[in-house]
Scaffold this motif. Structure first.
Motif, mmCIF file in Angstrom:
data_model
loop_
_atom_site.group_PDB
_atom_site.id
_atom_site.type_symbol
_atom_site.label_atom_id
_atom_site.label_comp_id
_atom_site.label_asym_id
_atom_site.label_seq_id
_atom_site.Cartn_x
_atom_site.Cartn_y
_atom_site.Cartn_z
ATOM 1 N N ALA A 26 0.835 -1.172 0.066
ATOM 2 C CA ALA A 26 -0.109 0.168 -0.069
ATOM 3 C C ALA A 26 0.813 1.341 0.007
ATOM 4 C CB ALA A 26 -0.946 0.041 1.100
ATOM 5 N N LEU A 27 2.154 1.163 0.784
ATOM 6 C CA LEU A 27 2.986 2.409 0.765
ATOM 7 C C LEU A 27 3.450 2.580 -0.652
ATOM 8 C CD1 LEU A 27 4.986 1.903 4.063
ATOM 9 C CD2 LEU A 27 3.441 3.674 3.618
ATOM 10 N N ALA A 28 3.960 1.524 -1.285
ATOM 11 C CA ALA A 28 4.426 1.555 -2.574
ATOM 12 C C ALA A 28 3.405 1.960 -3.459
ATOM 13 C CB ALA A 28 5.193 0.435 -2.870
ATOM 14 N N ALA A 29 2.250 1.722 -3.356
ATOM 15 C CA ALA A 29 1.126 1.956 -4.469
ATOM 16 C C ALA A 29 0.960 3.501 -4.183
ATOM 17 C CB ALA A 29 -0.095 1.364 -4.205
ATOM 18 N N ARG A 30 0.812 3.841 -2.924
ATOM 19 C CA ARG A 30 0.602 5.512 -2.728
ATOM 20 C C ARG A 30 1.634 6.410 -3.434
ATOM 21 N NH1 ARG A 30 -1.859 3.800 1.911
ATOM 22 N NH2 ARG A 30 0.008 3.978 3.204
ATOM 23 N N PHE A 31 2.997 5.985 -2.856
ATOM 24 C CA PHE A 31 4.088 6.619 -3.256
ATOM 25 C C PHE A 31 4.003 6.734 -5.052
ATOM 26 C CE2 PHE A 31 8.293 7.131 -5.223
ATOM 27 C CZ PHE A 31 9.019 7.932 -4.213
ATOM 28 N N ALA A 32 3.885 5.410 -5.691
ATOM 29 C CA ALA A 32 3.598 5.416 -7.230
ATOM 30 C C ALA A 32 2.431 6.458 -7.616
ATOM 31 C CB ALA A 32 3.218 3.972 -7.608
ATOM 32 N N ALA A 33 1.657 6.182 -7.183
ATOM 33 C CA ALA A 33 0.341 7.215 -7.404
ATOM 34 C C ALA A 33 0.779 8.879 -7.420
ATOM 35 C CB ALA A 33 -0.785 6.951 -6.741
ATOM 36 N N ALA A 44 10.309 -2.571 -8.935
ATOM 37 C CA ALA A 44 11.629 -2.592 -9.914
ATOM 38 C C ALA A 44 12.765 -1.786 -9.472
ATOM 39 C CB ALA A 44 11.361 -2.324 -11.363
ATOM 40 N N LEU A 45 12.535 -0.388 -9.148
ATOM 41 C CA LEU A 45 13.491 0.463 -8.653
ATOM 42 C C LEU A 45 14.108 -0.008 -7.230
ATOM 43 C CD1 LEU A 45 11.704 3.799 -9.363
ATOM 44 C CD2 LEU A 45 13.609 2.795 -10.348
ATOM 45 N N SER A 46 13.151 -0.586 -6.471
ATOM 46 C CA SER A 46 13.828 -1.134 -5.252
ATOM 47 C C SER A 46 14.768 -2.454 -5.461
ATOM 48 C CB SER A 46 12.567 -1.778 -4.334
ATOM 49 O OG SER A 46 11.956 -0.828 -3.767
ATOM 50 N N SER A 113 13.796 6.985 -1.619
ATOM 51 C CA SER A 113 12.728 8.010 -0.912
ATOM 52 C C SER A 113 11.595 6.989 -0.607
ATOM 53 C CB SER A 113 12.387 9.219 -1.519
ATOM 54 O OG SER A 113 11.798 9.123 -2.803
ATOM 55 N N VAL A 114 11.409 5.998 -1.645
ATOM 56 C CA VAL A 114 10.260 5.165 -1.458
ATOM 57 C C VAL A 114 10.160 4.670 -0.002
ATOM 58 C CG1 VAL A 114 9.145 3.013 -2.142
ATOM 59 C CG2 VAL A 114 10.149 4.366 -3.765
ATOM 60 N N HIS A 115 11.251 4.053 0.585
ATOM 61 C CA HIS A 115 11.409 3.359 1.652
ATOM 62 C C HIS A 115 12.089 3.946 3.110
ATOM 63 C CE1 HIS A 115 9.680 -0.052 -0.234
ATOM 64 N NE2 HIS A 115 10.351 -0.104 -0.816
ATOM 65 N N GLU A 116 12.488 5.182 2.665
ATOM 66 C CA GLU A 116 13.567 6.073 3.639
ATOM 67 C C GLU A 116 12.676 6.218 5.067
ATOM 68 O OE1 GLU A 116 15.224 10.161 2.970
ATOM 69 O OE2 GLU A 116 16.538 8.777 1.964
ATOM 70 N N PRO A 117 11.477 6.677 4.933
ATOM 71 C CA PRO A 117 10.800 6.991 6.403
ATOM 72 C C PRO A 117 10.562 5.670 7.067
ATOM 73 C CG PRO A 117 9.773 8.048 4.618
ATOM 74 C CD PRO A 117 10.763 7.113 3.901
ATOM 75 N N LEU A 118 10.345 4.452 6.399
ATOM 76 C CA LEU A 118 10.460 3.121 7.046
ATOM 77 C C LEU A 118 11.656 2.762 7.677
ATOM 78 C CD1 LEU A 118 8.524 0.999 8.111
ATOM 79 C CD2 LEU A 118 8.873 -0.204 5.793
ATOM 80 N N ALA A 119 12.634 2.918 6.484
ATOM 81 C CA ALA A 119 13.930 2.728 7.029
ATOM 82 C C ALA A 119 14.462 3.103 8.266
ATOM 83 C CB ALA A 119 14.987 2.698 5.701
ATOM 84 N N GLU A 120 14.117 4.272 8.427
ATOM 85 C CA GLU A 120 14.709 5.116 9.286
ATOM 86 C C GLU A 120 13.990 4.822 10.609
ATOM 87 O OE1 GLU A 120 14.060 9.402 8.332
ATOM 88 O OE2 GLU A 120 15.725 9.179 6.853
#
Length: 152
Positions: A26-33, A44-46, A113-120
């Protein structure tokens, strides 16, 4: 604890993993949108970021296999990412028959930036675990990853 032949702990872990996977999707889908791309582009970028970080380059075929795409879908994906300026195709220096899909350096910050907040946030959470707990978590996640890959 077992109930009706089912391991409650196993069921709970599977449910939690499923919820994490659904949430990440869902996070990836919102980011993509938000960025006018498709969720598969983000996946794919990940994959390409991981390939870059580990030094294990990806061919289009290997990228497609990781994403569960057929050859035509993979070609369309790579063409789209190339048009957007995120990737380029380069000949493999070790095997001239192969072509690698390489993430453009200018797209690295976008991909991260897709996963940065979650990674932090995850890094902060992981500080609360000792070496043995981290080793157990790593082993469990690696085993689950292997099981998923075996099924696909």
């Amino acid at each position: 604890m077992e109930r009706d032949g089912h391991d409650d702990t196993g069921q709970e872990m599977v449910r939690l993993l499923r919820e994490v996977a659904d949430g990440l999707g869902a996070l990836a889908a919102r980011f993509a949108a938000r960025h006018g791309t498709h969720p598969t582009d983000i996946r794919a970028l990940s994959c390409l970021l991981d390939a870059r970080d580990t030094g294990v380059p990806l061919t289009a075929g290997r990228l497609g296999a990781r994403l569960g795409l057929n050859s035509a879908g993979t070609t369309a994906l790579v063409d789209r990412l190339e048009r957007l300026g995120h990737v380029r195709r380069v000949p493999d220096a070790h095997d001239r028959r192969r072509v690698l899909v390489v993430l453009e350096e200018t797209s690295v910050p976008f991909g991260r930036s897709v996963h940065e907040p979650l990674a932090e946030r995850s890094a902060i959470l992981l500080k609360g675990y000792d070496e043995h707990q981290l080793a157990a978590l790593r082993e469990f996640l690696e085993d689950v990853r292997a099981a998923v890959r075996q099924r696909t």
